[in-house]
Motif scaffolding. Structure first.
Motif, PDB file in Angstrom:
ATOM      1  N   GLN A 286       0.828  -1.210   0.000  1.00 44.22           N
ATOM      2  CA  GLN A 286       0.000   0.000   0.000  1.00 44.22           C
ATOM      3  C   GLN A 286       0.856   1.251   0.000  1.00 44.22           C
ATOM      4  O   GLN A 286       0.606   2.197  -0.759  1.00 44.22           O
ATOM      5  CB  GLN A 286      -0.917  -0.002   1.218  1.00 44.22           C
ATOM      6  N   ASP A 287       1.884   1.280   0.835  1.00 42.01           N
ATOM      7  CA  ASP A 287       2.766   2.445   0.915  1.00 42.01           C
ATOM      8  C   ASP A 287       3.534   2.643  -0.389  1.00 42.01           C
ATOM      9  O   ASP A 287       3.701   3.774  -0.857  1.00 42.01           O
ATOM     10  CB  ASP A 287       3.748   2.288   2.080  1.00 42.01           C
ATOM     11  N   LEU A 288       4.012   1.557  -0.964  1.00 39.57           N
ATOM     12  CA  LEU A 288       4.795   1.659  -2.196  1.00 39.57           C
ATOM     13  C   LEU A 288       3.944   2.152  -3.358  1.00 39.57           C
ATOM     14  O   LEU A 288       4.427   2.907  -4.218  1.00 39.57           O
ATOM     15  CB  LEU A 288       5.410   0.307  -2.538  1.00 39.57           C
ATOM     16  N   LEU A 289       2.680   1.742  -3.388  1.00 42.08           N
ATOM     17  CA  LEU A 289       1.788   2.162  -4.467  1.00 42.08           C
ATOM     18  C   LEU A 289       1.187   3.544  -4.230  1.00 42.08           C
ATOM     19  O   LEU A 289       0.687   4.173  -5.163  1.00 42.08           O
ATOM     20  CB  LEU A 289       0.669   1.146  -4.654  1.00 42.08           C
ATOM     21  N   GLY A 290       1.195   3.986  -2.979  1.00 48.30           N
ATOM     22  CA  GLY A 290       0.595   5.278  -2.670  1.00 48.30           C
ATOM     23  C   GLY A 290      -0.911   5.233  -2.586  1.00 48.30           C
ATOM     24  O   GLY A 290      -1.587   6.242  -2.826  1.00 48.30           O
ATOM     25  N   HIS A 291      -1.479   4.071  -2.251  1.00 49.47           N
ATOM     26  CA  HIS A 291      -2.930   3.954  -2.097  1.00 49.47           C
ATOM     27  C   HIS A 291      -3.372   4.619  -0.798  1.00 49.47           C
ATOM     28  O   HIS A 291      -2.782   4.393   0.257  1.00 49.47           O
ATOM     29  CB  HIS A 291      -3.352   2.489  -2.075  1.00 49.47           C
ATOM     30  N   ALA A 292      -4.424   5.409  -0.877  1.00 46.74           N
ATOM     31  CA  ALA A 292      -4.951   6.046   0.329  1.00 46.74           C
ATOM     32  C   ALA A 292      -5.679   5.040   1.209  1.00 46.74           C
ATOM     33  O   ALA A 292      -5.706   5.174   2.425  1.00 46.74           O
ATOM     34  CB  ALA A 292      -5.887   7.188  -0.056  1.00 46.74           C
ATOM     35  N   SER A 293      -6.279   4.030   0.600  1.00 51.93           N
ATOM     36  CA  SER A 293      -7.067   3.045   1.339  1.00 51.93           C
ATOM     37  C   SER A 293      -6.484   1.653   1.143  1.00 51.93           C
ATOM     38  O   SER A 293      -6.096   1.281   0.027  1.00 51.93           O
ATOM     39  CB  SER A 293      -8.522   3.067   0.863  1.00 51.93           C
ATOM     40  N   LEU A 294      -6.453   0.883   2.213  1.00 56.48           N
ATOM     41  CA  LEU A 294      -5.964  -0.492   2.116  1.00 56.48           C
ATOM     42  C   LEU A 294      -6.890  -1.346   1.261  1.00 56.48           C
ATOM     43  O   LEU A 294      -6.444  -2.314   0.643  1.00 56.48           O
ATOM     44  CB  LEU A 294      -5.828  -1.098   3.514  1.00 56.48           C
ATOM     45  N   SER A 295      -8.168  -0.988   1.214  1.00 57.27           N
ATOM     46  CA  SER A 295      -9.119  -1.769   0.423  1.00 57.27           C
ATOM     47  C   SER A 295      -8.739  -1.761  -1.056  1.00 57.27           C
ATOM     48  O   SER A 295      -9.000  -2.731  -1.775  1.00 57.27           O
ATOM     49  CB  SER A 295     -10.539  -1.231   0.606  1.00 57.27           C
ATOM     50  N   THR A 296      -8.139  -0.674  -1.517  1.00 55.53           N
ATOM     51  CA  THR A 296      -7.689  -0.618  -2.908  1.00 55.53           C
ATOM     52  C   THR A 296      -6.572  -1.622  -3.137  1.00 55.53           C
ATOM     53  O   THR A 296      -6.549  -2.331  -4.152  1.00 55.53           O
ATOM     54  CB  THR A 296      -7.203   0.792  -3.248  1.00 55.53           C
ATOM     55  N   THR A 297      -5.653  -1.712  -2.207  1.00 59.32           N
ATOM     56  CA  THR A 297      -4.546  -2.647  -2.330  1.00 59.32           C
ATOM     57  C   THR A 297      -5.026  -4.091  -2.214  1.00 59.32           C
ATOM     58  O   THR A 297      -4.450  -4.990  -2.840  1.00 59.32           O
ATOM     59  CB  THR A 297      -3.496  -2.370  -1.241  1.00 59.32           C
ATOM     60  N   GLN A 298      -6.079  -4.314  -1.449  1.00 57.17           N
ATOM     61  CA  GLN A 298      -6.571  -5.671  -1.245  1.00 57.17           C
ATOM     62  C   GLN A 298      -7.136  -6.285  -2.518  1.00 57.17           C
ATOM     63  O   GLN A 298      -7.346  -7.502  -2.579  1.00 57.17           O
ATOM     64  CB  GLN A 298      -7.641  -5.678  -0.146  1.00 57.17           C
ATOM     65  N   ARG A 299      -7.369  -5.479  -3.549  1.00 58.10           N
ATOM     66  CA  ARG A 299      -7.825  -6.037  -4.824  1.00 58.10           C
ATOM     67  C   ARG A 299      -6.810  -7.024  -5.381  1.00 58.10           C
ATOM     68  O   ARG A 299      -7.169  -7.959  -6.096  1.00 58.10           O
ATOM     69  CB  ARG A 299      -8.057  -4.926  -5.841  1.00 58.10           C
ATOM     70  N   TYR A 300      -5.543  -6.817  -5.054  1.00 53.92           N
ATOM     71  CA  TYR A 300      -4.529  -7.738  -5.559  1.00 53.92           C
ATOM     72  C   TYR A 300      -4.641  -9.101  -4.893  1.00 53.92           C
ATOM     73  O   TYR A 300      -4.309 -10.124  -5.500  1.00 53.92           O
ATOM     74  CB  TYR A 300      -3.135  -7.142  -5.349  1.00 53.92           C
ATOM     75  N   THR A 301      -5.129  -9.121  -3.657  1.00 53.27           N
ATOM     76  CA  THR A 301      -5.388 -10.398  -2.999  1.00 53.27           C
ATOM     77  C   THR A 301      -6.505 -11.140  -3.719  1.00 53.27           C
ATOM     78  O   THR A 301      -6.418 -12.343  -3.977  1.00 53.27           O
ATOM     79  CB  THR A 301      -5.775 -10.167  -1.530  1.00 53.27           C
TER      80      THR A 301
END
Length: 324
Positions: A286-301
Protein backbone atom coordinates in the motif's frame (compact mmCIF):
# COMPACT_ATOMS: atom_id res chain seq x y z
CA UNK A 1 -22.88 32.79 -15.40
CA UNK A 2 -22.64 29.10 -14.59
CA UNK A 3 -20.19 28.51 -17.44
CA UNK A 4 -17.58 30.75 -15.83
CA UNK A 5 -18.03 28.98 -12.50
CA UNK A 6 -17.60 25.64 -14.24
CA UNK A 7 -14.33 26.78 -15.85
CA UNK A 8 -13.07 28.07 -12.50
CA UNK A 9 -13.99 24.77 -10.86
CA UNK A 10 -12.09 22.75 -13.45
CA UNK A 11 -9.07 25.02 -13.04
CA UNK A 12 -9.28 24.51 -9.29
CA UNK A 13 -9.50 20.74 -9.74
CA UNK A 14 -6.38 20.79 -11.90
CA UNK A 15 -4.22 23.16 -9.85
CA UNK A 16 -5.43 22.88 -6.25
CA UNK A 17 -6.74 19.33 -6.08
CA UNK A 18 -4.20 18.09 -8.64
CA UNK A 19 -6.78 15.79 -10.16
CA UNK A 20 -5.63 13.59 -13.00
CA UNK A 21 -6.02 14.96 -16.56
CA UNK A 22 -8.45 12.15 -17.33
CA UNK A 23 -10.67 13.14 -14.40
CA UNK A 24 -10.63 16.81 -15.38
CA UNK A 25 -11.48 15.95 -19.00
CA UNK A 26 -14.32 13.64 -17.94
CA UNK A 27 -15.76 16.22 -15.52
CA UNK A 28 -15.51 18.93 -18.18
CA UNK A 29 -17.55 16.87 -20.62
CA UNK A 30 -20.15 15.97 -18.00
CA UNK A 31 -20.60 19.53 -16.76
CA UNK A 32 -20.75 20.98 -20.26
CA UNK A 33 -23.56 18.55 -21.12
CA UNK A 34 -25.24 19.33 -17.81
CA UNK A 35 -25.31 23.09 -18.45
CA UNK A 36 -26.50 22.60 -22.03
CA UNK A 37 -29.34 20.43 -20.72
CA UNK A 38 -30.26 23.04 -18.11
CA UNK A 39 -30.45 25.74 -20.76
CA UNK A 40 -33.21 23.80 -22.50
CA UNK A 41 -34.73 22.48 -19.30
CA UNK A 42 -35.02 25.92 -17.67
CA UNK A 43 -35.54 27.92 -20.83
CA UNK A 44 -32.44 30.08 -20.38
CA UNK A 45 -28.74 29.77 -19.72
CA UNK A 46 -28.42 29.09 -15.97
CA UNK A 47 -26.73 31.48 -13.59
CA UNK A 48 -25.60 30.81 -10.03
CA UNK A 49 -29.05 31.57 -8.64
CA UNK A 50 -30.57 29.00 -10.99
CA UNK A 51 -28.05 26.39 -9.85
CA UNK A 52 -28.90 27.13 -6.23
CA UNK A 53 -32.60 26.55 -6.96
CA UNK A 54 -32.24 23.20 -8.73
CA UNK A 55 -34.23 20.36 -7.20
CA UNK A 56 -33.39 16.69 -6.93
CA UNK A 57 -35.91 16.10 -9.72
CA UNK A 58 -33.99 18.47 -12.01
CA UNK A 59 -30.76 16.57 -11.46
CA UNK A 60 -32.45 13.22 -11.99
CA UNK A 61 -33.99 14.57 -15.19
CA UNK A 62 -30.51 15.27 -16.55
CA UNK A 63 -29.23 11.81 -15.64
CA UNK A 64 -32.30 10.26 -17.28
CA UNK A 65 -31.75 12.42 -20.35
CA UNK A 66 -28.16 11.23 -20.71
CA UNK A 67 -29.25 7.62 -20.33
CA UNK A 68 -31.84 8.15 -23.06
CA UNK A 69 -29.27 9.72 -25.36
CA UNK A 70 -27.03 6.68 -24.96
CA UNK A 71 -29.91 4.30 -25.69
CA UNK A 72 -31.01 6.24 -28.78
CA UNK A 73 -27.46 6.27 -30.08
CA UNK A 74 -27.36 2.49 -29.56
CA UNK A 75 -23.89 2.68 -28.09
CA UNK A 76 -22.52 -0.74 -27.19
CA UNK A 77 -22.35 -0.81 -23.41
CA UNK A 78 -22.79 -3.12 -20.47
CA UNK A 79 -24.86 -2.62 -17.36
CA UNK A 80 -21.72 -2.21 -15.26
CA UNK A 81 -20.24 0.34 -17.67
CA UNK A 82 -23.49 2.34 -17.63
CA UNK A 83 -23.41 2.29 -13.83
CA UNK A 84 -19.81 3.56 -13.81
CA UNK A 85 -20.74 6.39 -16.18
CA UNK A 86 -23.67 7.43 -13.98
CA UNK A 87 -21.49 7.22 -10.87
CA UNK A 88 -18.91 9.50 -12.49
CA UNK A 89 -21.58 12.03 -13.44
CA UNK A 90 -22.96 12.03 -9.90
CA UNK A 91 -19.43 12.55 -8.61
CA UNK A 92 -18.92 15.45 -11.03
CA UNK A 93 -22.13 17.13 -9.84
CA UNK A 94 -21.31 16.67 -6.16
CA UNK A 95 -17.76 18.00 -6.58
CA UNK A 96 -18.99 20.99 -8.62
CA UNK A 97 -21.68 21.95 -6.11
CA UNK A 98 -19.30 21.54 -3.16
CA UNK A 99 -16.98 23.97 -4.93
CA UNK A 100 -19.87 26.38 -5.54
CA UNK A 101 -20.83 26.24 -1.86
CA UNK A 102 -17.29 27.01 -0.70
CA UNK A 103 -16.34 29.64 -3.25
CA UNK A 104 -19.60 31.20 -4.46
CA UNK A 105 -22.04 30.73 -1.60
CA UNK A 106 -24.29 28.45 -3.67
CA UNK A 107 -25.74 26.08 -1.07
CA UNK A 108 -27.78 23.35 -2.73
CA UNK A 109 -28.11 19.99 -0.92
CA UNK A 110 -29.77 18.22 -3.86
CA UNK A 111 -26.58 16.68 -5.41
CA UNK A 112 -25.78 15.02 -2.09
CA UNK A 113 -29.14 13.23 -2.22
CA UNK A 114 -28.43 11.55 -5.56
CA UNK A 115 -28.02 7.81 -5.26
CA UNK A 116 -24.70 6.47 -6.51
CA UNK A 117 -25.09 3.17 -8.35
CA UNK A 118 -22.96 0.29 -7.21
CA UNK A 119 -20.22 -0.60 -9.63
CA UNK A 120 -18.05 -3.66 -9.82
CA UNK A 121 -14.39 -2.70 -9.76
CA UNK A 122 -12.43 -4.84 -12.21
CA UNK A 123 -9.69 -6.94 -10.72
CA UNK A 124 -6.11 -6.02 -11.66
CA UNK A 125 -4.75 -8.02 -14.58
CA UNK A 126 -0.97 -8.26 -14.22
CA UNK A 127 1.54 -9.70 -16.62
CA UNK A 128 3.49 -12.79 -15.71
CA UNK A 129 7.00 -12.34 -14.33
CA UNK A 130 8.74 -13.26 -17.62
CA UNK A 131 6.41 -11.01 -19.62
CA UNK A 132 6.99 -8.02 -17.33
CA UNK A 133 10.75 -8.49 -17.45
CA UNK A 134 10.64 -8.60 -21.24
CA UNK A 135 8.79 -5.29 -21.65
CA UNK A 136 11.68 -2.76 -21.31
CA UNK A 137 13.90 -4.46 -23.87
CA UNK A 138 11.01 -5.37 -26.16
CA UNK A 139 9.56 -1.86 -26.31
CA UNK A 140 12.93 -0.10 -26.56
CA UNK A 141 14.00 -2.30 -29.48
CA UNK A 142 11.21 -0.73 -31.55
CA UNK A 143 12.49 2.84 -31.01
CA UNK A 144 13.96 4.57 -34.06
CA UNK A 145 16.89 6.31 -32.35
CA UNK A 146 19.46 5.29 -29.77
CA UNK A 147 18.25 8.10 -27.51
CA UNK A 148 14.67 6.82 -27.61
CA UNK A 149 15.87 3.26 -27.02
CA UNK A 150 17.73 4.25 -23.87
CA UNK A 151 14.80 6.38 -22.69
CA UNK A 152 12.14 3.69 -23.24
CA UNK A 153 14.25 0.99 -21.59
CA UNK A 154 14.67 3.18 -18.49
CA UNK A 155 11.02 4.27 -18.42
CA UNK A 156 9.48 0.81 -18.64
CA UNK A 157 12.01 -0.67 -16.23
CA UNK A 158 11.07 2.11 -13.79
CA UNK A 159 7.34 1.41 -14.18
CA UNK A 160 7.72 -2.26 -13.33
CA UNK A 161 10.60 -1.92 -10.88
CA UNK A 162 8.92 0.77 -8.76
CA UNK A 163 5.22 0.29 -9.50
CA UNK A 164 4.70 3.87 -10.66
CA UNK A 165 1.75 5.25 -12.54
CA UNK A 166 2.78 6.45 -16.00
CA UNK A 167 1.82 10.00 -15.01
CA UNK A 168 4.07 9.81 -11.93
CA UNK A 169 7.07 8.61 -13.94
CA UNK A 170 6.64 11.26 -16.64
CA UNK A 171 6.31 14.02 -14.01
CA UNK A 172 9.84 13.35 -12.74
CA UNK A 173 12.64 15.83 -13.44
CA UNK A 174 16.36 15.24 -13.81
CA UNK A 175 16.94 16.53 -10.28
CA UNK A 176 14.67 13.81 -8.91
CA UNK A 177 17.02 11.16 -10.25
CA UNK A 178 20.03 12.97 -8.79
CA UNK A 179 18.32 13.16 -5.39
CA UNK A 180 17.37 9.49 -5.59
CA UNK A 181 20.99 8.51 -6.16
CA UNK A 182 22.10 10.74 -3.27
CA UNK A 183 19.67 9.03 -0.87
CA UNK A 184 20.70 5.53 -1.95
CA UNK A 185 23.57 3.27 -1.00
CA UNK A 186 26.58 4.15 -3.19
CA UNK A 187 28.03 0.67 -2.74
CA UNK A 188 24.84 -1.18 -3.68
CA UNK A 189 24.04 1.33 -6.42
CA UNK A 190 20.38 1.66 -5.46
CA UNK A 191 18.34 4.79 -4.75
CA UNK A 192 15.19 6.25 -3.22
CA UNK A 193 12.77 8.25 -5.37
CA UNK A 194 10.43 10.89 -3.99
CA UNK A 195 7.19 10.42 -5.92
CA UNK A 196 4.37 12.94 -6.11
CA UNK A 197 1.18 10.94 -6.50
CA UNK A 198 -2.53 11.66 -6.66
CA UNK A 199 -3.67 14.70 -4.75
CA UNK A 200 -0.07 15.88 -4.41
CA UNK A 201 0.70 13.17 -1.83
CA UNK A 202 4.36 12.26 -1.64
CA UNK A 203 5.86 8.85 -0.96
CA UNK A 204 9.34 7.39 -0.95
CA UNK A 205 9.96 4.47 -3.28
CA UNK A 206 13.16 2.38 -3.25
CA UNK A 207 14.87 1.90 -6.59
CA UNK A 208 16.63 -1.40 -7.24
CA UNK A 209 20.21 -1.31 -8.57
CA UNK A 210 19.13 -2.71 -11.97
CA UNK A 211 16.60 0.07 -12.34
CA UNK A 212 19.13 2.72 -11.26
CA UNK A 213 21.59 1.41 -13.83
CA UNK A 214 19.01 1.82 -16.59
CA UNK A 215 18.15 5.32 -15.36
CA UNK A 216 21.84 6.30 -15.24
CA UNK A 217 22.38 5.01 -18.78
CA UNK A 218 19.48 7.13 -19.90
CA UNK A 219 20.80 10.12 -17.93
CA UNK A 220 24.09 9.96 -19.88
CA UNK A 221 22.14 9.96 -23.17
CA UNK A 222 19.73 12.68 -22.00
CA UNK A 223 19.83 15.69 -24.37
CA UNK A 224 19.11 18.23 -21.60
CA UNK A 225 21.52 18.36 -18.65
CA UNK A 226 19.62 20.98 -16.61
CA UNK A 227 18.29 19.75 -13.23
CA UNK A 228 14.83 21.21 -13.91
CA UNK A 229 14.52 19.44 -17.28
CA UNK A 230 11.98 16.60 -17.58
CA UNK A 231 13.59 13.25 -16.86
CA UNK A 232 11.82 11.66 -19.81
CA UNK A 233 11.74 13.87 -22.90
CA UNK A 234 10.30 13.55 -26.37
CA UNK A 235 12.07 14.14 -29.67
CA UNK A 236 11.52 17.90 -29.39
CA UNK A 237 12.88 18.18 -25.86
CA UNK A 238 9.55 18.59 -24.08
CA UNK A 239 8.14 16.29 -21.45
CA UNK A 240 7.27 12.91 -22.93
CA UNK A 241 3.54 12.42 -23.36
CA UNK A 242 1.85 9.39 -21.86
CA UNK A 243 0.16 8.60 -25.16
CA UNK A 244 3.51 8.06 -26.87
CA UNK A 245 4.63 5.55 -24.24
CA UNK A 246 1.26 3.81 -24.36
CA UNK A 247 1.40 3.60 -28.15
CA UNK A 248 4.92 2.16 -28.05
CA UNK A 249 3.82 -0.62 -25.70
CA UNK A 250 0.67 -1.23 -27.72
CA UNK A 251 2.77 -1.75 -30.86
CA UNK A 252 5.11 -4.13 -29.05
CA UNK A 253 2.35 -6.17 -27.41
CA UNK A 254 0.75 -6.81 -30.81
CA UNK A 255 4.07 -8.05 -32.15
CA UNK A 256 4.70 -10.14 -29.03
CA UNK A 257 1.20 -11.62 -29.04
CA UNK A 258 0.31 -10.31 -25.58
CA UNK A 259 -3.28 -9.60 -24.49
CA UNK A 260 -4.92 -6.18 -24.73
CA UNK A 261 -4.52 -5.52 -21.02
CA UNK A 262 -0.72 -5.41 -21.46
CA UNK A 263 -0.43 -1.65 -20.93
CA UNK A 264 1.99 0.56 -18.97
CA UNK A 265 -0.47 0.47 -16.06
CA UNK A 266 -0.39 -3.33 -16.13
CA UNK A 267 3.25 -3.07 -15.08
CA UNK A 268 2.10 -1.35 -11.88
CA UNK A 269 -0.35 -4.21 -11.32
CA UNK A 270 2.47 -6.67 -12.01
CA UNK A 271 4.75 -4.93 -9.50
CA UNK A 272 2.15 -5.25 -6.73
CA UNK A 273 1.07 -8.77 -7.62
CA UNK A 274 4.58 -10.15 -7.82
CA UNK A 275 5.50 -8.53 -4.50
CA UNK A 276 2.46 -10.10 -2.87
CA UNK A 277 3.25 -13.50 -4.37
CA UNK A 278 6.74 -13.14 -2.92
CA UNK A 279 5.31 -12.66 0.57
CA UNK A 280 5.40 -8.86 0.93
CA UNK A 281 3.14 -7.35 3.58
CA UNK A 282 -0.04 -5.75 2.23
CA UNK A 283 0.63 -2.54 4.18
CA UNK A 284 4.08 -2.26 2.60
CA UNK A 285 2.58 -2.67 -0.87
CA UNK A 286 0.00 0.00 0.00
CA UNK A 287 2.77 2.45 0.91
CA UNK A 288 4.79 1.66 -2.20
CA UNK A 289 1.79 2.16 -4.47
CA UNK A 290 0.60 5.28 -2.67
CA UNK A 291 -2.93 3.95 -2.10
CA UNK A 292 -4.95 6.05 0.33
CA UNK A 293 -7.07 3.05 1.34
CA UNK A 294 -5.96 -0.49 2.12
CA UNK A 295 -9.12 -1.77 0.42
CA UNK A 296 -7.69 -0.62 -2.91
CA UNK A 297 -4.55 -2.65 -2.33
CA UNK A 298 -6.57 -5.67 -1.24
CA UNK A 299 -7.82 -6.04 -4.82
CA UNK A 300 -4.53 -7.74 -5.56
CA UNK A 301 -5.39 -10.40 -3.00
CA UNK A 302 -8.69 -11.02 -4.78
CA UNK A 303 -6.96 -11.11 -8.14
CA UNK A 304 -4.48 -13.68 -6.88
CA UNK A 305 -7.30 -15.82 -5.48
CA UNK A 306 -9.09 -15.63 -8.84
CA UNK A 307 -5.90 -16.65 -10.64
CA UNK A 308 -5.35 -19.59 -8.30
CA UNK A 309 -8.92 -20.75 -8.80
CA UNK A 310 -8.53 -20.53 -12.56
CA UNK A 311 -5.35 -22.65 -12.37
CA UNK A 312 -7.14 -25.15 -10.14
CA UNK A 313 -10.14 -25.55 -12.44
CA UNK A 314 -7.90 -26.09 -15.46
CA UNK A 315 -5.36 -28.42 -13.85
CA UNK A 316 -6.87 -30.40 -10.98
CA UNK A 317 -8.46 -33.77 -11.83
CA UNK A 318 -11.36 -33.15 -9.44
CA UNK A 319 -12.28 -29.93 -11.25
CA UNK A 320 -14.16 -31.91 -13.90
CA UNK A 321 -15.85 -34.29 -11.48
CA UNK A 322 -19.62 -34.16 -11.23
CA UNK A 323 -21.40 -34.60 -7.96
CA UNK A 324 -24.03 -37.38 -8.11
Amino acid sequence: MAGAARDAFLQWMETERRASPLTVTAYRGDLERFLVFLTGHLGAEPDLAALAGLSLADLRAWLAHEHGVALNARRPTTQDRAARTRARRVSALRSFFRYLARHHGVDNPAPGLLATPRTRRPLPRPLSGPQALEVPEGVSDLAHTSMAQSRDAALFMLLYGCGLRISEALALDVRDLEQAAAMGNPVAGDGVLRIRGKGGKERMVPVLPQVMQALRRWRHAHPLPQPDAPLFVGVRGGRLQAGIAQRAMRTWRHMAGLPEHATPHALRHSFATHLMEGGADLRVIQDLLGHASLSTTQRYTLADEARLMDVWTRAHPHATDTVP
